[in-house]
Design a protein around this motif. Structure first.
Motif, short mmCIF file in Angstrom:
data_model
loop_
_atom_site.label_atom_id
_atom_site.label_comp_id
_atom_site.label_asym_id
_atom_site.label_seq_id
_atom_site.Cartn_x
_atom_site.Cartn_y
_atom_site.Cartn_z
N GLN A 1 -3.46 8.83 -22.80
CA GLN A 1 -2.45 7.96 -22.20
C GLN A 1 -3.04 7.14 -21.07
O GLN A 1 -2.75 5.95 -20.93
CB GLN A 1 -1.27 8.79 -21.69
N LYS A 2 -3.88 7.75 -20.24
CA LYS A 2 -4.53 7.03 -19.14
C LYS A 2 -5.46 5.95 -19.68
O LYS A 2 -5.50 4.85 -19.15
CB LYS A 2 -5.32 8.01 -18.26
N LEU A 3 -6.21 6.27 -20.73
CA LEU A 3 -7.10 5.27 -21.34
C LEU A 3 -6.31 4.09 -21.87
O LEU A 3 -6.73 2.94 -21.74
CB LEU A 3 -7.94 5.92 -22.45
N CYS A 4 -5.15 4.38 -22.46
CA CYS A 4 -4.28 3.31 -22.96
C CYS A 4 -3.79 2.44 -21.81
O CYS A 4 -3.84 1.21 -21.88
CB CYS A 4 -3.09 3.90 -23.71
N LYS A 5 -3.31 3.07 -20.76
CA LYS A 5 -2.77 2.35 -19.61
C LYS A 5 -3.82 1.47 -18.96
O LYS A 5 -3.53 0.39 -18.47
CB LYS A 5 -2.19 3.33 -18.60
N VAL B 1 -1.02 -0.52 -28.49
CA VAL B 1 0.30 -1.13 -28.33
C VAL B 1 1.24 -0.09 -27.76
O VAL B 1 1.22 1.07 -28.14
CB VAL B 1 0.84 -1.61 -29.70
N ARG B 2 2.08 -0.53 -26.83
CA ARG B 2 3.10 0.37 -26.28
C ARG B 2 4.42 0.02 -26.93
O ARG B 2 4.89 -1.12 -26.86
CB ARG B 2 3.20 0.22 -24.77
N PHE B 3 5.03 1.01 -27.55
CA PHE B 3 6.33 0.84 -28.19
C PHE B 3 7.29 1.78 -27.49
O PHE B 3 7.21 3.00 -27.68
CB PHE B 3 6.24 1.15 -29.69
N SER B 4 8.13 1.24 -26.61
CA SER B 4 9.02 2.03 -25.77
C SER B 4 8.17 2.95 -24.90
O SER B 4 7.39 2.48 -24.11
CB SER B 4 10.03 2.78 -26.63
N ARG B 5 8.26 4.25 -25.11
CA ARG B 5 7.47 5.21 -24.31
C ARG B 5 6.31 5.79 -25.09
O ARG B 5 5.66 6.72 -24.64
CB ARG B 5 8.39 6.34 -23.83
N ILE B 6 6.00 5.22 -26.24
CA ILE B 6 4.97 5.76 -27.12
C ILE B 6 3.79 4.80 -27.20
O ILE B 6 3.97 3.60 -27.40
CB ILE B 6 5.53 5.99 -28.54
N TRP B 7 2.58 5.32 -27.04
CA TRP B 7 1.37 4.52 -27.23
C TRP B 7 0.97 4.60 -28.69
O TRP B 7 0.87 5.69 -29.26
CB TRP B 7 0.23 5.05 -26.37
N LEU B 8 0.74 3.45 -29.30
CA LEU B 8 0.26 3.38 -30.67
C LEU B 8 -1.19 2.90 -30.64
O LEU B 8 -1.49 1.84 -30.10
CB LEU B 8 1.12 2.42 -31.50
N ILE B 9 -2.07 3.71 -31.22
CA ILE B 9 -3.50 3.46 -31.16
C ILE B 9 -4.00 3.15 -32.56
O ILE B 9 -3.67 3.88 -33.51
CB ILE B 9 -4.22 4.72 -30.60
N PRO B 10 -4.77 2.07 -32.73
CA PRO B 10 -5.29 1.77 -34.07
C PRO B 10 -6.02 2.98 -34.66
O PRO B 10 -6.78 3.65 -33.95
CB PRO B 10 -6.25 0.61 -33.83
N LYS B 11 -5.77 3.24 -35.92
CA LYS B 11 -6.34 4.42 -36.58
C LYS B 11 -7.86 4.42 -36.54
O LYS B 11 -8.48 5.47 -36.45
CB LYS B 11 -5.84 4.48 -38.03
N ASP B 12 -8.47 3.24 -36.57
CA ASP B 12 -9.93 3.15 -36.58
C ASP B 12 -10.54 2.99 -35.18
O ASP B 12 -11.75 2.76 -35.06
CB ASP B 12 -10.39 2.01 -37.48
N ALA B 13 -9.74 3.14 -34.12
CA ALA B 13 -10.25 3.00 -32.75
C ALA B 13 -11.23 4.12 -32.44
O ALA B 13 -11.05 5.26 -32.86
CB ALA B 13 -9.10 3.03 -31.75
N LYS B 14 -12.26 3.76 -31.69
CA LYS B 14 -13.27 4.73 -31.26
C LYS B 14 -12.94 5.23 -29.86
O LYS B 14 -12.36 4.51 -29.05
CB LYS B 14 -14.65 4.08 -31.24
N LYS B 15 -13.34 6.46 -29.57
CA LYS B 15 -13.13 7.03 -28.25
C LYS B 15 -13.96 6.23 -27.24
O LYS B 15 -15.17 6.05 -27.44
CB LYS B 15 -13.57 8.49 -28.24
N PRO B 16 -13.34 5.74 -26.15
CA PRO B 16 -14.09 4.99 -25.14
C PRO B 16 -15.13 5.88 -24.45
O PRO B 16 -14.94 7.10 -24.33
CB PRO B 16 -13.02 4.55 -24.13
N GLU B 17 -16.20 5.25 -24.00
CA GLU B 17 -17.24 5.98 -23.27
C GLU B 17 -16.67 6.48 -21.95
O GLU B 17 -15.80 5.85 -21.36
CB GLU B 17 -18.41 5.04 -22.97
N ASP B 18 -17.20 7.60 -21.49
CA ASP B 18 -16.80 8.17 -20.21
C ASP B 18 -17.48 7.35 -19.11
O ASP B 18 -18.71 7.29 -19.06
CB ASP B 18 -17.22 9.63 -20.13
#
Length: 65
Positions: free
Chosen positions: A21-25, A33-50
């Protein structure tokens, strides 16, 4: 485009739902994409680097001054 939820991304990436959620914000996941209170993440998205520096690297950087 197919999307997954924050809990699904957390399970796939081995991190907490709150961290996802923090990475999305912070806009660190492309295509999120934020839809109401839900974050929608592309299925093929990669985990961001730390972005945190490791203590060893900080010490090495300070010695180069």
């Amino acid at each position: 485009m197919d999307y997954i939820s924050a809990p699904e991304a957390a399970e796939n990436w081995g991190i907490s739902e709150r961290r996802v959620q923090k990475l999305c914000k912070e806009n660190r996941i492309p295509g999120v994409v934020r839809f109401s209170r839900i974050w929608l993440i592309p299925k093929d998205a990669k985990k961001p680097e730390d972005g945190r520096m490791k203590a060893k690297n900080k010490q090495e950087d300070n010695h180069g001054i």
